[in-house]
Design a protein around this motif. Structure first.
Motif, PDB file in Angstrom:
ATOM      1  N   PRO A 209       0.817  -1.218   0.000  1.00 54.05           N
ATOM      2  CA  PRO A 209       0.000   0.000   0.000  1.00 54.05           C
ATOM      3  C   PRO A 209       0.849   1.266   0.000  1.00 54.05           C
ATOM      4  O   PRO A 209       0.823   2.071   0.942  1.00 54.05           O
ATOM      5  CB  PRO A 209      -0.820  -0.147   1.288  1.00 54.05           C
ATOM      6  CG  PRO A 209       0.062  -0.936   2.208  1.00 54.05           C
ATOM      7  CD  PRO A 209       0.777  -1.916   1.307  1.00 54.05           C
ATOM      8  N   THR A 210       1.636   1.421  -1.053  1.00 57.80           N
ATOM      9  CA  THR A 210       2.483   2.598  -1.252  1.00 57.80           C
ATOM     10  C   THR A 210       2.179   3.163  -2.632  1.00 57.80           C
ATOM     11  O   THR A 210       1.525   2.495  -3.447  1.00 57.80           O
ATOM     12  CB  THR A 210       3.976   2.219  -1.158  1.00 57.80           C
ATOM     13  OG1 THR A 210       4.262   1.230  -2.172  1.00 57.80           O
ATOM     14  CG2 THR A 210       4.316   1.639   0.208  1.00 57.80           C
ATOM     15  N   PRO A 211       2.622   4.377  -2.949  1.00 54.21           N
ATOM     16  CA  PRO A 211       2.261   4.992  -4.236  1.00 54.21           C
ATOM     17  C   PRO A 211       2.563   4.138  -5.457  1.00 54.21           C
ATOM     18  O   PRO A 211       1.783   4.129  -6.415  1.00 54.21           O
ATOM     19  CB  PRO A 211       3.070   6.289  -4.228  1.00 54.21           C
ATOM     20  CG  PRO A 211       3.152   6.656  -2.786  1.00 54.21           C
ATOM     21  CD  PRO A 211       3.304   5.347  -2.066  1.00 54.21           C
ATOM     22  N   ASP A 212       3.701   3.394  -5.457  1.00 52.49           N
ATOM     23  CA  ASP A 212       4.016   2.575  -6.628  1.00 52.49           C
ATOM     24  C   ASP A 212       3.979   1.077  -6.324  1.00 52.49           C
ATOM     25  O   ASP A 212       4.375   0.258  -7.151  1.00 52.49           O
ATOM     26  CB  ASP A 212       5.364   2.969  -7.241  1.00 52.49           C
ATOM     27  CG  ASP A 212       6.543   2.794  -6.278  1.00 52.49           C
ATOM     28  OD1 ASP A 212       6.439   1.982  -5.348  1.00 52.49           O
ATOM     29  OD2 ASP A 212       7.561   3.480  -6.467  1.00 52.49           O
ATOM     30  N   GLY A 213       3.527   0.709  -5.139  1.00 56.56           N
ATOM     31  CA  GLY A 213       3.376  -0.694  -4.785  1.00 56.56           C
ATOM     32  C   GLY A 213       4.620  -1.361  -4.231  1.00 56.56           C
ATOM     33  O   GLY A 213       4.564  -2.530  -3.835  1.00 56.56           O
ATOM     34  N   THR A 214       5.754  -0.638  -4.188  1.00 54.19           N
ATOM     35  CA  THR A 214       6.983  -1.228  -3.653  1.00 54.19           C
ATOM     36  C   THR A 214       7.323  -0.598  -2.312  1.00 54.19           C
ATOM     37  O   THR A 214       6.857   0.490  -1.972  1.00 54.19           O
ATOM     38  CB  THR A 214       8.165  -1.042  -4.625  1.00 54.19           C
ATOM     39  OG1 THR A 214       8.478   0.352  -4.752  1.00 54.19           O
ATOM     40  CG2 THR A 214       7.819  -1.610  -6.000  1.00 54.19           C
ATOM     41  N   CYS A 215       8.144  -1.304  -1.539  1.00 50.87           N
ATOM     42  CA  CYS A 215       8.494  -0.842  -0.197  1.00 50.87           C
ATOM     43  C   CYS A 215       9.156   0.524  -0.218  1.00 50.87           C
ATOM     44  O   CYS A 215       9.944   0.845  -1.124  1.00 50.87           O
ATOM     45  CB  CYS A 215       9.450  -1.841   0.452  1.00 50.87           C
ATOM     46  SG  CYS A 215       8.729  -3.429   0.838  1.00 50.87           S
ATOM     47  N   VAL A 216       8.875   1.315   0.791  1.00 46.87           N
ATOM     48  CA  VAL A 216       9.494   2.629   0.965  1.00 46.87           C
ATOM     49  C   VAL A 216      10.403   2.572   2.186  1.00 46.87           C
ATOM     50  O   VAL A 216      10.000   2.101   3.255  1.00 46.87           O
ATOM     51  CB  VAL A 216       8.432   3.732   1.140  1.00 46.87           C
ATOM     52  CG1 VAL A 216       9.093   5.066   1.460  1.00 46.87           C
ATOM     53  CG2 VAL A 216       7.578   3.843  -0.112  1.00 46.87           C
ATOM     54  N   ARG A 217      11.626   3.042   2.008  1.00 47.70           N
ATOM     55  CA  ARG A 217      12.614   3.025   3.082  1.00 47.70           C
ATOM     56  C   ARG A 217      13.383   4.348   3.121  1.00 47.70           C
ATOM     57  O   ARG A 217      13.371   5.126   2.168  1.00 47.70           O
ATOM     58  CB  ARG A 217      13.626   1.887   2.865  1.00 47.70           C
ATOM     59  CG  ARG A 217      13.041   0.499   2.901  1.00 47.70           C
ATOM     60  CD  ARG A 217      12.696   0.082   4.311  1.00 47.70           C
ATOM     61  NE  ARG A 217      12.238  -1.304   4.355  1.00 47.70           N
ATOM     62  CZ  ARG A 217      10.977  -1.680   4.211  1.00 47.70           C
ATOM     63  NH1 ARG A 217      10.036  -0.764   3.988  1.00 47.70           N
ATOM     64  NH2 ARG A 217      10.639  -2.953   4.274  1.00 47.70           N
ATOM     65  N   ASP A 218      14.082   4.542   4.234  1.00 46.22           N
ATOM     66  CA  ASP A 218      14.996   5.673   4.364  1.00 46.22           C
ATOM     67  C   ASP A 218      16.353   5.280   3.783  1.00 46.22           C
ATOM     68  O   ASP A 218      16.961   4.301   4.238  1.00 46.22           O
ATOM     69  CB  ASP A 218      15.185   6.025   5.839  1.00 46.22           C
ATOM     70  CG  ASP A 218      14.646   7.397   6.182  1.00 46.22           C
ATOM     71  OD1 ASP A 218      14.714   8.276   5.320  1.00 46.22           O
ATOM     72  OD2 ASP A 218      14.155   7.580   7.307  1.00 46.22           O
ATOM     73  N   TYR A 219      16.817   6.004   2.797  1.00 43.80           N
ATOM     74  CA  TYR A 219      18.161   5.810   2.251  1.00 43.80           C
ATOM     75  C   TYR A 219      18.934   7.096   2.485  1.00 43.80           C
ATOM     76  O   TYR A 219      18.497   8.177   2.083  1.00 43.80           O
ATOM     77  CB  TYR A 219      18.104   5.468   0.760  1.00 43.80           C
ATOM     78  CG  TYR A 219      17.554   4.089   0.505  1.00 43.80           C
ATOM     79  CD1 TYR A 219      18.389   2.982   0.432  1.00 43.80           C
ATOM     80  CD2 TYR A 219      16.182   3.890   0.374  1.00 43.80           C
ATOM     81  CE1 TYR A 219      17.875   1.705   0.235  1.00 43.80           C
ATOM     82  CE2 TYR A 219      15.661   2.616   0.165  1.00 43.80           C
ATOM     83  CZ  TYR A 219      16.511   1.531   0.090  1.00 43.80           C
ATOM     84  OH  TYR A 219      15.999   0.275  -0.105  1.00 43.80           O
ATOM     85  N   ILE A 220      20.093   6.962   3.130  1.00 41.27           N
ATOM     86  CA  ILE A 220      20.891   8.137   3.454  1.00 41.27           C
ATOM     87  C   ILE A 220      22.317   7.932   2.961  1.00 41.27           C
ATOM     88  O   ILE A 220      22.833   6.810   2.934  1.00 41.27           O
ATOM     89  CB  ILE A 220      20.890   8.429   4.967  1.00 41.27           C
ATOM     90  CG1 ILE A 220      21.463   7.251   5.772  1.00 41.27           C
ATOM     91  CG2 ILE A 220      19.457   8.729   5.434  1.00 41.27           C
ATOM     92  CD1 ILE A 220      21.559   7.523   7.261  1.00 41.27           C
ATOM     93  N   HIS A 221      22.945   9.030   2.561  1.00 38.40           N
ATOM     94  CA  HIS A 221      24.302   8.956   2.015  1.00 38.40           C
ATOM     95  C   HIS A 221      25.309   8.774   3.142  1.00 38.40           C
ATOM     96  O   HIS A 221      25.237   9.437   4.183  1.00 38.40           O
ATOM     97  CB  HIS A 221      24.623  10.220   1.221  1.00 38.40           C
ATOM     98  CG  HIS A 221      25.808  10.079   0.326  1.00 38.40           C
ATOM     99  ND1 HIS A 221      27.103  10.096   0.797  1.00 38.40           N
ATOM    100  CD2 HIS A 221      25.911   9.909  -1.021  1.00 38.40           C
ATOM    101  CE1 HIS A 221      27.940   9.953  -0.220  1.00 38.40           C
ATOM    102  NE2 HIS A 221      27.244   9.832  -1.334  1.00 38.40           N
TER     103      HIS A 221
END
Length: 319
Positions: A209-221
């Protein structure tokens, strides 16, 4: 003003060491090279070969190099494998931290910045994780990191140890081509290795249940992360009061599909990722607020997703 960086020959640790040097702060590395690389340590930075489980070795390193504080990144970091190897995970991350603290106490070293993890939250029931979000780790790895925080807290109460713990999520990118992520489990190296080998990267789960159907995570440099480790060390050295824990988060997150698109654009390798079923236990979204860290630790998302992918790709090509 020398700081000991445990795990300083690893991907994140070596970036922290470089950030210390850029800030004009001397550092010494202690690493057993179980996942680190001696070549990641600059030639002018002392490298002590050994484990944090060796209390006498750690105490000797603290004394010989005149260490005033520790940045503690050494540990076993693979959450999935920790389920299969819980005793190993606890030995490295809990017993190892206890031995490190004992060595510090024996030498009067009273400052530590601890590399914790977002894994302490498990699967939070909130769109935006804050430091007040309840902890509920779901793996021995996450549990071991939370226990590490407790060890610092209790040692602080007992001895006056000054400490803070930094909880972060998915660390990516590279500040320089000679430092790169060699983990066999992290998304960025998995995708880049697949592209170099002519394989098609895979997305696990496209029906979330996300905008594009894939998992959303925090990615940081990783460079932004390293900057805040130095800021935390400097704050402790200056006697400033810090929170017990800080999240280093983006506040909005990136989806796996967005990462795949950025990978194709940056590398110039067109591909349509394979779509596989969800993996058990993968939550739809985990994103954290970095407001407290921005206030106290010079935390800032200075790099875009394109920057993160491009720097990782340059480093991958160099090796």
């Amino acid at each position: 003003m020398t700081w000991l960086v445990t795990g300083g020959a690893g991907y994140i640790g070596s970036h922290v060491v470089r950030a210390f040097r850029e800030a004009g702060l001397p550092a010494v590395v202690l690493d057993d090279l179980s996942s680190g690389h001696a070549e990641f340590v600059p030639d002018d930075v002392p490298l002590v070969l050994g484990s944090i489980l060796d209390t006498d070795l750690v105490a000797d390193a603290l004394a010989v190099h005149g260490v005033v504080g520790v940045v503690h990144l050494a540990g076993f970091k693979y959450a999935g494998i920790s389920v299969e190897r819980p005793l190993h995970t606890y030995a490295q991350n809990v017993t190892g931290t206890a031995h490190l603290l004992a060595a510090m106490a024996s030498q009067g070293v009273e400052k530590i910045v601890f590399s914790s993890s977002a894994a302490v939250y498990g699967t939070p029931d909130t769109d935006l994780v804050t430091e007040a979000t309840p902890t509920s780790p779901e793996s021995p790895y996450g549990e071991s990191k939370l226990i590490g925080e407790w060890l610092l807290r209790d040692q602080g109460r007992a001895t006056g140890l000054r400490h803070t713990s930094l909880r972060y999520f998915n660390v990516v990118g590279s500040a320089t081509p000679d430092l790169y992520d060699t983990s066999p489990h992290n998304l960025f190296p998995l995708v880049l290795d697949a592209l170099v080998a002519g394989r098609t990267p895979r997305i696990n789960g496209t029906d979330y249940p996300t905008p594009d159907g894939t998992c959303v995570r925090d990615y940081i440099h990783v460079a932004d992360l390293a900057t805040s480790h130095v800021a935390a060390a400097q704050a402790l050295a200056d006697g400033r009061e810090l929170e017990r824990v800080y999240n280093l988060g983006s506040g909005d997150g990136v989806s796996v599909a967005e990462i795949m698109s950025a990978m194709a654009e940056v590398t110039g390798i067109a591909f349509e990722p394979e779509r596989a079923p969800r993996r058990a236990g993968d939550p739809a979204r985990i994103v954290a607020s970095g407001e407290l860290a921005a206030r106290d630790l010079d935390w800032e998302m200075r790099h875009s997703l394109t920057d993160m992918v491009a720097s990782a790709w340059v480093a991958r090509q160099a090796h």
